[in-house]
Design an enzyme around this catalytic site. Sequence first.
Site, PDB file in Angstrom:
ATOM      1  N   VAL A  55       0.805  -1.227   0.000  1.00 14.74           N
ATOM      2  CA  VAL A  55       0.000   0.000   0.000  1.00 14.74           C
ATOM      3  C   VAL A  55       0.835   1.273   0.000  1.00 14.74           C
ATOM      4  O   VAL A  55       0.292   2.361  -0.173  1.00 14.74           O
ATOM      5  CB  VAL A  55      -0.978   0.052   1.201  1.00 14.74           C
ATOM      6  CG1 VAL A  55      -2.029  -1.017   1.083  1.00 14.74           C
ATOM      7  CG2 VAL A  55      -0.228  -0.053   2.528  1.00 14.74           C
ATOM      8  N   TYR A  56       2.133   1.185   0.198  1.00 13.72           N
ATOM      9  CA  TYR A  56       2.950   2.390   0.239  1.00 13.72           C
ATOM     10  C   TYR A  56       3.017   2.994  -1.166  1.00 13.72           C
ATOM     11  O   TYR A  56       3.613   2.418  -2.076  1.00 13.72           O
ATOM     12  CB  TYR A  56       4.354   2.093   0.754  1.00 13.72           C
ATOM     13  CG  TYR A  56       4.421   1.644   2.196  1.00 13.72           C
ATOM     14  CD1 TYR A  56       3.366   1.873   3.084  1.00 13.72           C
ATOM     15  CD2 TYR A  56       5.541   0.988   2.693  1.00 13.72           C
ATOM     16  CE1 TYR A  56       3.426   1.459   4.407  1.00 13.72           C
ATOM     17  CE2 TYR A  56       5.612   0.580   4.018  1.00 13.72           C
ATOM     18  CZ  TYR A  56       4.549   0.809   4.866  1.00 13.72           C
ATOM     19  OH  TYR A  56       4.626   0.398   6.175  1.00 13.72           O
ATOM     20  N   SER A  57       2.385   4.146  -1.313  1.00  8.07           N
ATOM     21  CA  SER A  57       2.289   4.828  -2.615  1.00  8.07           C
ATOM     22  C   SER A  57       1.746   3.894  -3.690  1.00  8.07           C
ATOM     23  O   SER A  57       2.197   3.907  -4.835  1.00  8.07           O
ATOM     24  CB  SER A  57       3.638   5.416  -3.033  1.00  8.07           C
ATOM     25  OG  SER A  57       4.012   6.465  -2.159  1.00  8.07           O
ATOM     26  N   GLY A  58       0.765   3.072  -3.304  1.00  7.88           N
ATOM     27  CA  GLY A  58       0.098   2.207  -4.269  1.00  7.88           C
ATOM     28  C   GLY A  58       1.007   1.214  -4.952  1.00  7.88           C
ATOM     29  O   GLY A  58       0.790   0.862  -6.116  1.00  7.88           O
ATOM     30  N   GLY A  59       2.022   0.731  -4.261  1.00  6.23           N
ATOM     31  CA  GLY A  59       2.960  -0.231  -4.829  1.00  6.23           C
ATOM     32  C   GLY A  59       4.236   0.396  -5.350  1.00  6.23           C
ATOM     33  O   GLY A  59       5.199  -0.307  -5.660  1.00  6.23           O
TER      34      GLY A  59
END
Length: 354
Positions: A55-59
């Site tokens: 989930v960190y910056s959407g991958g």
Amino acid sequence: MVTYRPFGHTGVRISSLTLGAMNFGQRGNPDHEDGVRIIHRALDEGINAIDTADVYSGGESEEIVGKALAGGRRDDVFLATKFHGQVGDNPQHRGNSRRWIVRAVDNSLRRLRTDWIDLYQAHRPEPETDFDETLGALSDLVRQGKIRYIGTSTFDPSAIVEGQWIAQRRGRERVVSEQPPYSILARGIEREVLPVAQRYGLAVIPWSPLAGGWLSGRYHSGLTAPISGRAERLPARFDPTLPANAAKLTAVDELAALADEAGISLIHLAIAFVLEHPAITSAIIGPRTLAHLESQLGAAKVTLSEDVLARIDAIVPPGTTLNPADAGYQPPWLSDPAYRRGGGSSARRIGVAS
């Protein structure tokens, strides 16, 4: 130089500092090449563990880590990532179910450019999903060679114990680590989580030793407004006008004065404090810039005296979290009224192993 500590009872040893990659990508530092430079600098300084999440910056964070480890550096790194939070716009792309886990791990492997993940962690509990469902899927991934070990993040002590019980009774792979929030300002895990981890031989790799930046040196009394984008998004944790955060400001002022007396930076005081606890394996540092990394690296060499530790205890007593919002997770039966309104609905929403 960092030191190396046993990762629970696995036989693996990892560096006392883990490089957290949450700040790589659009939600932090969007410059991929800069992120690669930061990762390489950390590896050159002896850090051998990297922690990220889908989930960190959407991958995007995983993609940057994958770029940094390409070209022969992957084999020497203990690589950890996480699943649970929603990735993208599809509400089905989330959770702790087998259906999502088997898809999420392949997505992470692709972004990380690797054939295996050393530590695959449930990012948060999901009470409506039977923990045995989650551990069953993760156990299969271990047998398939896609992951090496199973971890959890921000789990309550009862859930940690439940995971050990399920592994023993159901023949699942055992959870070997927990990743909780821990700092001088958020010491709640000292009450039960850390003793439980020690009892079961779990590694502990806490996040946010700088308390979300409160112990970075930027916060001080007299502050009247948030000082970062994250602070604006999370007023419960960062709005200095709220009583719980005002208490944090008071403590930070006292801790800054103590660090000055001890002849070290507040950053080093904060990280060294976390590393002093015998249950802690490695503290996760989350730099956004190379300067941030450089300011934190030296903390692994700092040893705090008994006098300094006692004075920290006087400022923030053991087991105390000054702001409950910093605990990282609130069970739904406290935050969602539906769990407290009788009938059978709430019971059906909670996955209970039989």
